[in-house]
Design an enzyme around this catalytic site. Structure first.
Site, PDB file in Angstrom:
ATOM      1  CG  HIS A   1      44.376  34.085  35.227  1.00  0.00           C
ATOM      2  ND1 HIS A   1      43.636  34.945  35.813  1.00  0.00           N
ATOM      3  CD2 HIS A   1      43.990  32.913  35.136  1.00  0.00           C
ATOM      4  CE1 HIS A   1      42.550  33.945  36.159  1.00  0.00           C
ATOM      5  NE2 HIS A   1      42.961  32.568  35.872  1.00  0.00           N
TER       6      HIS A   1
ATOM      7  CD  GLU B   1      44.706  39.051  32.691  1.00  0.00           C
ATOM      8  OE1 GLU B   1      43.487  39.387  32.657  1.00  0.00           O
ATOM      9  OE2 GLU B   1      45.089  37.639  32.501  1.00  0.00           O
TER      10      GLU B   1
ATOM     11  CB  CYS C   1      40.578  37.506  37.593  1.00  0.00           C
ATOM     12  SG  CYS C   1      42.430  37.209  38.037  1.00  0.00           S
TER      13      CYS C   1
ATOM     14  CB  CYS D   1      45.138  39.466  36.689  1.00  0.00           C
ATOM     15  SG  CYS D   1      45.626  37.644  36.227  1.00  0.00           S
TER      16      CYS D   1
END
Length: 160
Positions: free
Chosen positions: A78, A80, A104, A107
């Site tokens: 992801h 992040e 999420c 993260c």
């Protein structure tokens, strides 16, 4: 002559960078970018969602449904997490992260552990999922602030 009045503010600038970095993503469904910023408004790192370095995005499917190992989910990093891992300095303590999509739960844990103290997000389209509910609980428990980006509806066109 007086200064120009119609310049973008810091939130617009950093969210714009997060959204521009999302354009690097090869994901056909979700393009997410992130921009980590110091307390004094200096860019520390950026990231976008994609496969890990050295893993061919031509050999692994971008499918969203089916057998887990044949979807994109176990392979994609992801935005992040990539922004956190791309940082080459000593500490992200006290920084902010601008992100296109609310993080999420995985993260969220990385954000908390890295010392980031605020999340500014554009979209919360998965707010009803367990993952995002857990993220918000984790942020609340750890004192990480989060707020939705408040757009003034500015449209910028960049001729590259």
């Amino acid at each position: 002559m007086s200064k120009r009045e119609n310049y973008i503010n810091w939130d617009e600038y950093f969210m714009g960078i997060a959204l521009l970095s999302a354009e690097r993503s090869k994901d056909p469904n979700s393009q997410v970018g992130a921009c980590i910023v110091s307390e004094d408004n200096k860019i520390l790192s950026i990231g976008y969602n994609g496969f890990p370095i050295g893993c061919s995005d031509d050999e692994i499917s971008w499918e969203r449904e089916g057998e887990f190992a044949k979807t994109k989910y176990p392979y994609v990093c992801h935005a992040e997490l990539n922004a956190i891992l791309n940082y080459t300095g000593t500490s992200l303590k006290g920084s902010k992260i601008y992100v296109a999509l609310f993080p999420c739960n995985e993260c969220a844990k990385a954000i908390i552990q890295s010392g980031i103290k605020e999340v500014i997000y554009k979209s919360d389209k998965y707010k009803d999922t367990d993952s995002v509910k857990v993220s918000k609980k984790l942020f609340d428990m750890s004192g990480v602030k989060y707020k939705q980006y408040n757009s003034r509806g500015i449209k910028l066109e960049i001729d590259i």
